[in-house]
Design a protein around this motif. Structure first.
Motif, mmCIF file in Angstrom:
data_model
loop_
_atom_site.group_PDB
_atom_site.id
_atom_site.type_symbol
_atom_site.label_atom_id
_atom_site.label_comp_id
_atom_site.label_asym_id
_atom_site.label_seq_id
_atom_site.Cartn_x
_atom_site.Cartn_y
_atom_site.Cartn_z
ATOM 1 N N ARG A 105 0.828 -1.213 0.000
ATOM 2 C CA ARG A 105 0.000 0.000 0.000
ATOM 3 C C ARG A 105 0.865 1.268 0.000
ATOM 4 N N GLU A 106 1.970 1.225 0.737
ATOM 5 C CA GLU A 106 2.862 2.388 0.814
ATOM 6 C C GLU A 106 3.464 2.697 -0.549
ATOM 7 N N GLN A 107 3.807 1.649 -1.313
ATOM 8 C CA GLN A 107 4.344 1.846 -2.652
ATOM 9 C C GLN A 107 3.272 2.434 -3.576
ATOM 10 N N ARG A 108 2.046 1.939 -3.435
ATOM 11 C CA ARG A 108 0.931 2.469 -4.222
ATOM 12 C C ARG A 108 0.717 3.942 -3.917
ATOM 13 N N ASP A 109 0.762 4.292 -2.607
ATOM 14 C CA ASP A 109 0.582 5.687 -2.211
ATOM 15 C C ASP A 109 1.686 6.575 -2.784
ATOM 16 N N LEU A 110 2.911 6.065 -2.809
ATOM 17 C CA LEU A 110 4.022 6.836 -3.367
ATOM 18 C C LEU A 110 3.820 7.088 -4.863
ATOM 19 N N LEU A 111 3.377 6.051 -5.603
ATOM 20 C CA LEU A 111 3.102 6.229 -7.031
ATOM 21 C C LEU A 111 2.005 7.273 -7.245
ATOM 22 N N HIS A 112 0.985 7.229 -6.396
ATOM 23 C CA HIS A 112 -0.119 8.191 -6.514
ATOM 24 C C HIS A 112 0.365 9.605 -6.199
ATOM 25 N N LEU A 113 1.140 9.772 -5.144
ATOM 26 C CA LEU A 113 1.649 11.093 -4.778
ATOM 27 C C LEU A 113 2.562 11.666 -5.859
ATOM 28 N N GLN A 114 3.373 10.807 -6.481
ATOM 29 C CA GLN A 114 4.203 11.274 -7.595
ATOM 30 C C GLN A 114 3.320 11.756 -8.747
ATOM 31 N N GLY A 115 2.245 11.037 -9.006
ATOM 32 C CA GLY A 115 1.300 11.454 -10.040
ATOM 33 C C GLY A 115 0.620 12.764 -9.694
ATOM 34 N N ILE A 116 0.317 12.974 -8.413
ATOM 35 C CA ILE A 116 -0.297 14.233 -7.971
ATOM 36 C C ILE A 116 0.660 15.399 -8.198
ATOM 37 N N ILE A 117 1.926 15.195 -7.903
ATOM 38 C CA ILE A 117 2.922 16.260 -8.119
ATOM 39 C C ILE A 117 3.012 16.589 -9.610
ATOM 40 N N ARG A 118 3.052 15.561 -10.464
ATOM 41 C CA ARG A 118 3.097 15.798 -11.917
ATOM 42 C C ARG A 118 1.847 16.535 -12.388
ATOM 43 N N THR A 119 0.692 16.163 -11.813
ATOM 44 C CA THR A 119 -0.572 16.806 -12.191
ATOM 45 C C THR A 119 -0.575 18.268 -11.770
ATOM 46 N N GLN A 120 -0.091 18.547 -10.574
ATOM 47 C CA GLN A 120 -0.035 19.933 -10.109
ATOM 48 C C GLN A 120 0.901 20.753 -10.990
ATOM 49 N N GLU A 121 2.022 20.169 -11.396
ATOM 50 C CA GLU A 121 2.933 20.861 -12.316
ATOM 51 C C GLU A 121 2.230 21.151 -13.641
ATOM 52 N N ARG A 122 1.470 20.182 -14.135
ATOM 53 C CA ARG A 122 0.736 20.349 -15.395
ATOM 54 C C ARG A 122 -0.318 21.449 -15.277
ATOM 55 N N LEU A 123 -1.038 21.462 -14.142
ATOM 56 C CA LEU A 123 -2.065 22.484 -13.924
ATOM 57 C C LEU A 123 -1.435 23.880 -13.855
ATOM 58 N N LEU A 124 -0.303 24.002 -13.177
ATOM 59 C CA LEU A 124 0.382 25.297 -13.110
ATOM 60 C C LEU A 124 0.839 25.742 -14.499
ATOM 61 N N TYR A 125 1.291 24.788 -15.311
ATOM 62 C CA TYR A 125 1.696 25.112 -16.671
ATOM 63 C C TYR A 125 0.492 25.628 -17.477
ATOM 64 N N LYS A 126 -0.657 24.971 -17.304
ATOM 65 C CA LYS A 126 -1.861 25.353 -18.048
ATOM 66 C C LYS A 126 -2.316 26.772 -17.720
ATOM 67 N N ILE A 127 -2.248 27.152 -16.440
ATOM 68 C CA ILE A 127 -2.738 28.487 -16.069
ATOM 69 C C ILE A 127 -1.704 29.573 -16.350
ATOM 70 N N SER A 128 -0.438 29.195 -16.545
ATOM 71 C CA SER A 128 0.596 30.216 -16.775
ATOM 72 C C SER A 128 0.739 30.582 -18.244
ATOM 73 N N ARG A 129 0.157 29.808 -19.147
ATOM 74 C CA ARG A 129 0.326 30.147 -20.561
ATOM 75 C C ARG A 129 -0.785 30.992 -21.065
#
Length: 129
Positions: A105-129
């Protein structure tokens, strides 16, 4: 067999009424069960999967949705900013499909959190352009 000793009294007849009226705003007073489509949820359409579970991800951008972080409580979801763009296969994996894969479960949570960070980076990119 049971028998009645007194006669049933007749009640006043029900009056015909008009159908129930809607609330003054024009909306029904009942709450909808469907989740509200926020801008972040709508932004997941046609995005690439950012969870990217190796050996699971199908890479199909047509199936990408917002996968919320688990642990908000029974019948509750985490806020939309605590979610990742995930394809249908990765979303299923995050929601319990990991149990048969030998991943903790801890490994699954880490994969999900990494995906959340990538998603937040993508969202910031979308609003900055």
């Amino acid at each position: 067999m049971l028998t009645r000793k007194t006669r049933l009294r007749s009640k006043a007849q029900l009056k015909a009424r008009s159908p129930m009226k809607r609330a003054s705003s024009g909306r029904s007073t009942l709450k909808s069960k469907a989740p509200k489509q926020s801008k972040i949820r709508l932004s997941a359409k046609d995005e690439q999967c950012l969870v990217r579970v190796l050996g699971v991800c199908n890479g199909n951008s047509a199936t990408v949705v917002l996968a919320h972080l688990n642990g908000a409580g029974v019948g509750m979801k985490s806020p939309d900013w605590q979610a990742a763009y995930a394809c249908s296969a990765c979303h299923e994996f995050l929601d319990g499909g990991y149990a048969d894969s030998g991943i903790w479960r801890e490994q699954r949570d880490l994969l999900h959190l990494q995906g959340i960070i990538r998603t937040q980076e993508r969202l910031l990119y979308k609003i900055s352009r």
